[in-house]
Motif scaffolding. Structure first.
Motif, short mmCIF file in Angstrom:
data_model
loop_
_atom_site.label_atom_id
_atom_site.label_comp_id
_atom_site.label_asym_id
_atom_site.label_seq_id
_atom_site.Cartn_x
_atom_site.Cartn_y
_atom_site.Cartn_z
N VAL A 103 -10.25 4.52 -8.60
CA VAL A 103 -10.62 4.82 -7.21
C VAL A 103 -10.84 3.53 -6.43
O VAL A 103 -10.32 3.36 -5.32
N LEU A 104 -11.60 2.61 -7.01
CA LEU A 104 -11.86 1.34 -6.33
C LEU A 104 -10.57 0.55 -6.14
O LEU A 104 -10.35 -0.06 -5.09
N GLY A 105 -9.71 0.55 -7.15
CA GLY A 105 -8.44 -0.15 -7.03
C GLY A 105 -7.58 0.39 -5.90
O GLY A 105 -6.95 -0.37 -5.16
N GLY A 106 -7.55 1.72 -5.74
CA GLY A 106 -6.78 2.31 -4.65
C GLY A 106 -7.32 1.92 -3.29
O GLY A 106 -6.55 1.62 -2.35
N PHE A 107 -8.64 1.90 -3.15
CA PHE A 107 -9.25 1.53 -1.87
C PHE A 107 -9.03 0.05 -1.57
O PHE A 107 -8.70 -0.33 -0.43
N VAL A 108 -9.22 -0.81 -2.57
CA VAL A 108 -9.07 -2.25 -2.34
C VAL A 108 -7.63 -2.59 -1.97
O VAL A 108 -7.38 -3.36 -1.03
N ALA A 109 -6.66 -2.00 -2.69
CA ALA A 109 -5.26 -2.27 -2.38
C ALA A 109 -4.92 -1.86 -0.96
O ALA A 109 -4.10 -2.52 -0.29
N THR A 110 -5.53 -0.81 -0.47
CA THR A 110 -5.26 -0.35 0.89
C THR A 110 -5.66 -1.39 1.93
O THR A 110 -5.01 -1.51 2.98
N PHE A 111 -6.69 -2.16 1.65
CA PHE A 111 -7.20 -3.12 2.63
C PHE A 111 -6.70 -4.54 2.40
O PHE A 111 -6.85 -5.38 3.29
N SER A 162 -0.37 -5.08 3.08
CA SER A 162 0.15 -4.67 4.38
C SER A 162 1.62 -4.31 4.24
O SER A 162 2.37 -4.97 3.50
N HIS A 163 2.04 -3.27 4.94
CA HIS A 163 3.40 -2.77 4.88
C HIS A 163 3.87 -2.49 6.30
O HIS A 163 3.08 -2.14 7.17
N VAL A 164 5.17 -2.64 6.52
CA VAL A 164 5.70 -2.49 7.88
C VAL A 164 5.50 -1.09 8.42
O VAL A 164 5.47 -0.89 9.64
N GLN A 165 5.37 -0.10 7.54
CA GLN A 165 5.13 1.28 7.97
C GLN A 165 3.74 1.77 7.53
O GLN A 165 3.52 2.96 7.41
N PHE A 166 2.83 0.84 7.27
CA PHE A 166 1.47 1.15 6.83
C PHE A 166 1.46 1.97 5.53
O PHE A 166 0.54 2.75 5.29
N SER A 167 2.47 1.76 4.70
CA SER A 167 2.54 2.55 3.46
C SER A 167 1.54 2.11 2.42
O SER A 167 1.44 2.75 1.36
N GLN A 168 0.79 1.03 2.68
CA GLN A 168 -0.29 0.69 1.76
C GLN A 168 -1.34 1.79 1.70
O GLN A 168 -2.13 1.87 0.75
N ILE A 169 -1.33 2.68 2.71
CA ILE A 169 -2.29 3.78 2.74
C ILE A 169 -2.07 4.73 1.56
O ILE A 169 -2.97 5.47 1.17
N LYS A 171 5.74 7.71 -7.47
CA LYS A 171 5.16 6.89 -6.41
C LYS A 171 4.84 5.52 -7.00
O LYS A 171 4.22 5.44 -8.07
N PRO A 172 5.23 4.43 -6.33
CA PRO A 172 4.96 3.10 -6.89
C PRO A 172 3.49 2.71 -6.89
O PRO A 172 3.15 1.64 -7.37
N THR A 173 2.63 3.56 -6.37
CA THR A 173 1.20 3.27 -6.35
C THR A 173 0.49 3.70 -7.63
O THR A 173 -0.62 3.25 -7.91
N PHE A 200 -5.31 17.36 8.45
CA PHE A 200 -5.18 18.20 7.26
C PHE A 200 -4.48 17.41 6.16
O PHE A 200 -3.44 16.81 6.36
N GLY A 201 -5.09 17.43 4.99
CA GLY A 201 -4.50 16.75 3.86
C GLY A 201 -4.82 15.28 3.76
O GLY A 201 -4.60 14.67 2.73
N TYR A 202 -5.35 14.70 4.82
CA TYR A 202 -5.59 13.27 4.80
C TYR A 202 -6.87 12.91 4.06
O TYR A 202 -7.27 11.76 4.06
N SER A 203 -7.53 13.84 3.46
CA SER A 203 -8.66 13.51 2.61
C SER A 203 -8.44 14.02 1.19
O SER A 203 -9.35 14.02 0.39
N SER A 204 -7.23 14.45 0.87
CA SER A 204 -6.92 14.87 -0.50
C SER A 204 -5.65 14.22 -1.01
O SER A 204 -5.40 14.19 -2.20
#
Length: 629
Positions: free
Chosen positions: A456-464, A467-474, A318-320, A264-268
């Motif tokens: 949108v593309l920038g958010g997806f590219v940055a995610t991949f 890398s962050h120690v707690q996977f916060s790049q997500i 949020k720093p993103t 829940f919420g992981y697609s919004s």
């Protein structure tokens, strides 16, 4: 008495009912929600209309509700700097008084009508209120998981941090780290500051606000601003409630393959246990309001005031947000420069303001001992199967430029990595489809479509690539997920004339979904007999259901596209322009007369203005009359 006068008070009552059902007292629930209405929503809408200009009720209410959070934070800052928190009340009282007493401002209590004088359709009021009501019921199931003290419960660890930060920000505007005395708080704490401001105005205990009460009006704000963005991008009133439903009612990523769970919420991006994520998606959506005017060149000086406010709010939320906005601005700027043949100084200025805020935010609110680093595909370590099959047990964000486990790996492990990435991208298709807008005839000339696609593309590219120690790049992905979903709804709304979704399309969708879910369920049943340590098993449970969906879709839509829809050429010679047009005649524009020029992007990126053609009620007529206010 009309429907609007009934549905919105009913929605306010539903908010109170949800708070009561979650265990909050009646008096504090009514007081807090009333304070939010008076201090955030009403001043925000009035200021939005005065500075950004009134367009339609959906846009005024949605963008105004979001920007109201930023205005209240400014009032909180002034009150805390002089050591008098009660001065925060001067903001809502002063705004309401000024907009009531001054004749020139008094007109902003009402939204402008559409060009033809028609009001906002009743269907928007009923539809949006209904979506909010269903979303609140869904929220209640989560709030009940976190009972109020002194009920014993094991709370999510971040909630303790939020609570301590709210208490700290209730006493000072220069907070210290709640865990280390004398250490400045290096965290994006604007969410906690807003909670502290509403706590000081309402007197409600901080634990009630953090655990229950703040998230209720924030959810409604999220849905309203999502509807406002869809309304702005599509020009169709029904796109707003539909977009709100997509991101707030059914944003459930359902993984039946492998190890099934409901996310829940992981697609919004609206994560109930992450208050910063909730405000981040609201701010990201709200930024579309002033950005759409700036990049199209139809802004005023006061538009920049709202733009600066939202960028500053995003910097401390949020720093993103700022990097994503910068990515979209650079893409839109390059396209505008090429098409217009001159430097788009408005976009240069927008990029400059964003870049200037980045180091300032790092020094004040977003710096920390942790951080992200460049590492390709670091997100793959989130999946237990990847770690088990590669045998790599290194910590996240450690190692070289490539995620551990793939350096020197054989072909089978690279196939596994590719399967994870394809599966991940496929589950994100409802968001990624928004990238198709710049490829359409009219979208190619619209800087807003390029800006949204760049974000949108920038958010997806940055995610991949980070890398962050707690996977916060997500959280780069979470920041743009709702924007992508709303833009996809707007894209489809503008290109589906009335009656275009015929029986054959509906049957194809039904068969496609049924085939995919059935295949995934069969694989889930068979999984215990398969070897979970096998690369082939993991690849199969990830990709086979998606392959079945694709095959069934292609078969259902064969032999080709329906003749009722045809791509229209780009507008440029005074034609109706844009997107999909009805194959039997009619304009196919689907825009309001007032916003047709902005939607079809004539002045912003060159080309003649398309002419808005009134709807003909004959066969194949356009949808213009159906969507005007």
């Amino acid at each position: 008495m009309g429907a609007p006068a009934l549905v919105w008070p009913a929605l306010a009552g539903a908010c109170v009912v949800v708070a009561l059902a979650a265990g909050d007292p009646l008096d504090t629930s009514v007081i807090y929600l009333g304070v939010w209405l008076i201090s955030t929503l009403v001043p925000g809408v009035l200021m939005w209309r005065a500075l950004a200009g009134s367009r339609t009720v959906p846009q005024d209410v949605g963008f105004g509700a979001a920007t109201g959070i930023g205005w209240l934070l400014l009032a909180w800052l002034v009150g805390m700097m002089v050591g008098q928190p009660w001065l925060i009340w001067l903001w809502p009282v002063g705004v309401i008084t000024a907009f009531t007493a001054i004749p020139r401002l008094r007109a902003h209590w009402r939204s402008q009508l559409a060009a033809d004088g028609s009001p906002t359709p009743v269907g928007w009021h009923v539809g949006m209120a209904a979506v909010c009501g269903v979303a609140l019921v869904r929220l209640l199931t989560s709030l009940r998981v976190f009972p109020l003290p002194p009920e014993p419960h094991s709370y999510f660890r971040d909630l303790w941090y939020h609570l301590s930060a709210v208490e700290e920000l209730s006493r000072t505007w220069r907070p210290q780290d709640p865990s280390v005395a004398g250490e400045p708080l290096r965290y994006h704490w604007f969410v906690e500051a807003h909670m502290a401001a509403t706590q000081q105005l309402s007197g409600v205990p901080a634990q009630q606000i953090v655990l229950h009460l703040w998230i209720i009006p924030m959810l409604v704000t999220f849905l309203l601003v999502a509807g406002a963005v869809a309304d702005r991008l599509s020009g169709r009133w029904w796109a707003g409630p539909l977009a709100a439903a997509v991101v707030g009612v059914v944003p459930v990523t359902l993984f039946l393959t492998g190890w099934p769970y409901l996310a829940f919420g992981y697609s919004s991006g609206f994560l109930l246990q992450s208050h910063t994520s909730c405000l981040a998606v609201v701010v990201m959506l709200a930024i579309v309001g002033p950005v759409s005017d700036i990049v199209r060149g139809v802004h005023t000086r006061s538009t920049w005031v709202v733009m600066a406010l939202l960028l500053a709010l995003g910097a401390g939320t949020k720093p993103t947000i700022l990097p994503v906005v910068l990515a979209g601005t650079l893409v839109a700027g390059l396209v505008a420069w090429r098409v217009e043949g001159r430097t788009p100084w408005r976009l240069v200025a927008l990029a400059g303001v964003t870049v200037a805020l980045l180091p300032l935010a790092t020094l004040v609110v977003t710096g920390s001992t942790g951080g992200s680093r460049l590492q390709l595909w670091g997100l793959l370590k989130m999946y237990g199967s990847f770690e088990q099959l590669t045998g790599d047990t290194s910590l996240p964000a450690s190692g070289g430029w490539l995620v551990g486990g793939l350096d020197g790996a054989d072909l089978s492990l690279w196939l596994l990595a590719l399967a994870f990435i394809v599966w991940f991208a496929s589950t994100e298709l409802p968001r990624l489809l928004s990238l198709a807008e710049p490829l359409t005839p009219d979208g190619r000339r619209d800087p807003v479509s390029w800006w949204v696609a760049g974000c949108v593309l920038g958010g997806f590219v940055a995610t991949f690539v980070l890398s962050h120690v707690q996977f916060s790049q997500i959280y780069f992905l979470r920041t743009v997920e709702s924007l992508g979903a709303v833009a996809t709804v707007a894209l489809l709304a503008r290109r589906l004339p009335e009656g275009s979704l015929d029986f054959r399309h509906r049957r194809a969708l039904l068969v496609m979904v049924t085939a995919g879910v059935t295949t995934a369920a069969l694989l889930r049943i068979a999984l215990p007999s398969l070897d979970p340590q096998s690369v082939g098993t993991v690849v199969a449970v990830l990709l086979v259901p998606l392959g079945v969906v694709a095959a069934v879709l292609l078969a259902a839509l064969a032999p080709g596209p329906t003749p009722d829809l045809a791509l229209s050429p780009p507008a440029g010679d005074g034609g109706s322009g844009g997107g999909l047009s009805a194959g039997r005649g009619g304009s196919g524009c689907g825009c309001r007369v007032r916003e047709c020029a902005a939607l079809h992007r004539g002045p912003a990126l060159g080309g003649a203005l398309p002419t808005a053609v009134p709807e003909s009620r004959g066969a194949g007529g356009g949808a213009l009359a159906e969507v005007t206010r």
